[in-house]
Design an enzyme around this catalytic site. Sequence first.
Site, PDB file in Angstrom:
ATOM      1  N   CYS A 176       0.884  -1.179   0.000  1.00 21.56           N
ATOM      2  CA  CYS A 176       0.000   0.000   0.000  1.00 21.56           C
ATOM      3  C   CYS A 176       0.913   1.217   0.000  1.00 21.56           C
ATOM      4  O   CYS A 176       1.085   1.886   1.014  1.00 21.56           O
ATOM      5  CB  CYS A 176      -0.917  -0.017   1.215  1.00 21.56           C
ATOM      6  SG  CYS A 176      -1.816  -1.572   1.457  1.00 21.56           S
ATOM      7  N   ALA A 177       1.513   1.533  -1.141  1.00 20.03           N
ATOM      8  CA  ALA A 177       2.720   2.354  -1.174  1.00 20.03           C
ATOM      9  C   ALA A 177       2.484   3.860  -1.256  1.00 20.03           C
ATOM     10  O   ALA A 177       3.292   4.630  -0.730  1.00 20.03           O
ATOM     11  CB  ALA A 177       3.598   1.923  -2.348  1.00 20.03           C
ATOM     12  N   ALA A 178       1.439   4.321  -1.941  1.00 22.64           N
ATOM     13  CA  ALA A 178       1.287   5.759  -2.155  1.00 22.64           C
ATOM     14  C   ALA A 178       1.098   6.486  -0.818  1.00 22.64           C
ATOM     15  O   ALA A 178       0.510   5.915   0.114  1.00 22.64           O
ATOM     16  CB  ALA A 178       0.094   6.031  -3.073  1.00 22.64           C
ATOM     17  N   PRO A 179       1.620   7.696  -0.685  1.00 19.00           N
ATOM     18  CA  PRO A 179       2.224   8.522  -1.728  1.00 19.00           C
ATOM     19  C   PRO A 179       3.693   8.250  -2.009  1.00 19.00           C
ATOM     20  O   PRO A 179       4.239   8.791  -2.965  1.00 19.00           O
ATOM     21  CB  PRO A 179       2.041   9.942  -1.189  1.00 19.00           C
ATOM     22  CG  PRO A 179       2.088   9.785   0.275  1.00 19.00           C
ATOM     23  CD  PRO A 179       1.425   8.452   0.576  1.00 19.00           C
ATOM     24  N   GLY A 180       4.401   7.460  -1.217  1.00 21.21           N
ATOM     25  CA  GLY A 180       5.713   6.999  -1.648  1.00 21.21           C
ATOM     26  C   GLY A 180       6.903   7.306  -0.764  1.00 21.21           C
ATOM     27  O   GLY A 180       8.023   6.978  -1.124  1.00 21.21           O
ATOM     28  N   SER A 181       6.705   7.924   0.407  1.00 19.99           N
ATOM     29  CA  SER A 181       7.858   8.253   1.251  1.00 19.99           C
ATOM     30  C   SER A 181       8.558   7.002   1.773  1.00 19.99           C
ATOM     31  O   SER A 181       9.784   6.922   1.775  1.00 19.99           O
ATOM     32  CB  SER A 181       7.410   9.121   2.440  1.00 19.99           C
ATOM     33  OG  SER A 181       6.979  10.380   1.986  1.00 19.99           O
ATOM     34  N   LYS A 182       7.782   6.024   2.222  1.00 21.10           N
ATOM     35  CA  LYS A 182       8.388   4.778   2.705  1.00 21.10           C
ATOM     36  C   LYS A 182       9.005   4.012   1.545  1.00 21.10           C
ATOM     37  O   LYS A 182      10.065   3.385   1.700  1.00 21.10           O
ATOM     38  CB  LYS A 182       7.342   3.921   3.427  1.00 21.10           C
ATOM     39  CG  LYS A 182       6.756   4.559   4.678  1.00 21.10           C
ATOM     40  CD  LYS A 182       5.784   3.599   5.347  1.00 21.10           C
ATOM     41  CE  LYS A 182       5.041   4.262   6.494  1.00 21.10           C
ATOM     42  NZ  LYS A 182       4.081   5.285   6.021  1.00 21.10           N
ATOM     43  N   ASP A 307       1.666  -1.253   5.042  1.00 20.27           N
ATOM     44  CA  ASP A 307       1.215  -0.050   5.748  1.00 20.27           C
ATOM     45  C   ASP A 307      -0.232   0.170   5.328  1.00 20.27           C
ATOM     46  O   ASP A 307      -0.517   0.901   4.398  1.00 20.27           O
ATOM     47  CB  ASP A 307       2.103   1.132   5.370  1.00 20.27           C
ATOM     48  CG  ASP A 307       1.727   2.400   6.107  1.00 20.27           C
ATOM     49  OD1 ASP A 307       1.524   2.337   7.323  1.00 20.27           O
ATOM     50  OD2 ASP A 307       1.618   3.457   5.458  1.00 20.27           O
ATOM     51  N   CYS A 360      -1.373   3.986  11.238  1.00 19.30           N
ATOM     52  CA  CYS A 360      -1.293   5.238  11.992  1.00 19.30           C
ATOM     53  C   CYS A 360      -2.523   5.332  12.898  1.00 19.30           C
ATOM     54  O   CYS A 360      -3.089   6.409  13.087  1.00 19.30           O
ATOM     55  CB  CYS A 360      -1.188   6.441  11.068  1.00 19.30           C
ATOM     56  SG  CYS A 360      -2.360   6.496   9.716  1.00 19.30           S
TER      57      CYS A 360
END
Length: 927
Positions: A176-182, A307, A360
Amino acid sequence: MGRRGGGKRGGERWRGSRGPRTERPQRADYEEPVKSNARFEEYYNQLGIYQESEKEDFWAALRRELPNSFRFAGSKGHAVPVQKILKERYIPEILSIEHNGAKVEPPTPISWFPNQLAWQMTTPKHVVRKFAPFKSFQQFLVSETCVGNISRQEIVSMIPPLLMDVKPGMVVLDLCAAPGSKTAQLIEMVHGGEEARIRNILRNLKRDEGREISPDGDVIKDEIEEEREKGDWSDQGRSTGLVVANDVDYKRAHMLIHQTKRLNSPNLIVTNHDATMYPSIKLPPQNSSGEKQVQNRYLKFDRVLADVPCSGDGTSRKNANIWKDWLPGNAIGLFPTQVRILVRALQMTKAGGRVIYSTCSMNPVENEAVVATAIERCGGLSKVDIIDCKDQLPGLIRRQGLNKWNVMNKLGILYDSWTQVQNDPARLVEGMFPPKEPLPLDRCIRVYPHLQDTGGFFIAVLEKKAEIRAKPESESQRIEPKTSIIAAVDEINAQPANGTLTAHKIDALDEIAAPQASEASQSLTAAARQNQEIAPNEEPLSARKHELDDEADKYVSTKRPKIRDEVEAAAPRGGEDRQVHWPPPPGAQLDITRPTETADPPEPVPIDETINPANPEPSKQTAEDYKSKRNSGQQQFEEPFKYLAPDHPELQLIYAFYNLSPHFPRDRFMVRNATGNPVKSIYYTSALARDVLTVNEGTGVRFVHCGVKMFVKQDVQKENTCRWRIQTDGLPVVEAWVGEERVVRLWRKSTLKALLVEMFPKVTGDGWRALGEIGERVRGIELGCCVLRVEKGEREDAFSERLVLPLWRSLHSLNLMLPKDDRKAMLLRLYNEIIPLQDHSKDRFVENNQKDTTVADNGDARDNNTSSDAEEGGGVRLEGTKTDDDGSLVRGDLQAIMDAASDEEENVRENTVVAGLGAEEVVMKDD
């Protein structure tokens, strides 16, 4: 940014009105959200997640604004020099500030983040706006954020990738990648030490190929020593790992691509699938030890990050709407989806690999309950264990996971155990309660806002100890929709009052009426539904912004989708929040559709209509197939990935012109079009990415992005000049393997400064003399693209770290192929100056245009001026301009020349959220 409004203050006209005078619209007064919610506070007060003495600090922290935080991005060799500027230039200036008789606190590094590459700033905004040193610091943050060297990211969001223990060469999945910081953090880890390894390899090849090697920077020297023992050396030092980043929302997947673009990784693949039903990815057949070819091979991951979508109540410090929207039903509705995602993540992980589950949210229903249920479905602790990470990230203050908790249903009733639930109208399930068999849930990590002034967060690090056969969800774990209207009425009554009008209740009933799946869709398998095309005139599932996340939660009209823990740039309209698919397929629980236990891996294999049942191998799609899909308008269309043969004629021209080392791979170049011909751009990927894209073509796996743009075709001013220039994105990958014939070396800061400030400086005549130590070299070099190597030196006017930049030598001038934002950021970083850029090519265009007008009647102006006209683009064909038959530019298109002075200039960068100084909106457009 442009000014708001217009005209004189207090005037009757306002900007934007073209008709008669009208009154300026009155702005509504901003009302501070009320940060109070009785059920929210009741639930967490009785949960026992903090000591009684901490209660006041806990709630006070949740009501305060979140400190600004940011991270230095990119490789270590790239990030450390930028960090050094912050520490040596801006921190001392801020330390000199006094406010109300006390020193102002400067930005400080996060103690537990490696190499001090993450920082936070707690200084109030009114103080920031008051003092000049903060203004210069802000300019630094803005410029470095725009070019991708700094990433705004919430502190707790940085934790999960650090606990994954990613090593170079590993295969990693971000579900569940977006927006992409991790995802960006994961890419950096997969490429860890790569630059140092390649530098070491090149030193060994120096004698064989007669190539010079630039002096190493201090950071690279240290890394080389570290990499000698544990580095990934199998592919000439290049990283052999892979990061697969996925998101269910198509628009958010493209935002993810934008966020990771600056990392220039050929080892990244972006996909667009529902994480609960993520398809198995095939690998090419491989010969076993007995020379028997293994046909059905599927990609297994060393590390998986889940995430997941969550209620987000840990983000209430930056999302004030949490206070008014929080309902216990939010967590209850998301529980099934979260379990399915975690189970699917474990299925796709290698034995011995790790899965990191994070939210979160502070709610145990979304955290410990999900972990316990997933472990039970996967076979218990003998198959999946929870890793104790208490010794990792020293300096991070955390609390243990919960072993006991209670559950609040949608009506606000608290239950301590499953046995207390009798015909509960809110449809609780047994898995939401503490497990019957003891599990080491205390090894999970909980981060609370009052501990280190952060947001709330939950992390569980799981190890897959052996292959698993995931159990189907038991009847008690399933959440089925209610059919009775009484259930809908009960739910309306349980919602917060929103007036007493009957119309409100009618509207609420309309909201909670769930759409019914068709019989055809119910007869399909989960994987088939996931991969089938969207029916004509049917809105994509991810675009149904007002539909609910799960069947179990379809009665909660206030369901909140995942509120991400980091926002680096504004999301495209319609893609701001992640949505979970409706309906959650009755078998989207992967295993429920199978009557017996299913072994892992080939679950679920994607279905595509191009697969012949008699022949399980997918058919390769033709150009006409892709054209038909593109024109159908039924779903988002992505151009195919077509790899070029190593002996392709265009590639042969590139090899010869740049004298590419034979040690640079030649079988990893691809194009993005159905014909498979290099028309405009050539991309480069890693070997594993190539295998994945090639084998899975036509299988229904939705690949959205892969590869680094390496070469771009240009119009040139002289025959026999190579038309393929090295794109900025691909330069870091290929520059070390370019022959000396196309290399220009620079040592002095003053020379680079002149190249950054002036676009298209002249080389012909005596112009080369003003170009310092590179003048004579560029005067005689063949036309086309060059690699400018800025070398490290010991002189006062020398650089402390090496840089590599793209350079274009045209017929009469020279040009750094950098966007204006990059030029300005580099001037500020290296010289601490904000200098207007100079583009004298525009003046030369006007001058040449006037000359051409004067001699036009002579009939020979075109031949005499063709090169001069094209020169104004620095040898780059300007899109949008007209040309004569001989390729020369038609006179008079001055605006196109001005707009396209640098072919790599990004046309618009809007709505960039500035790192570190609040949510200031900065609009970056072409000057």
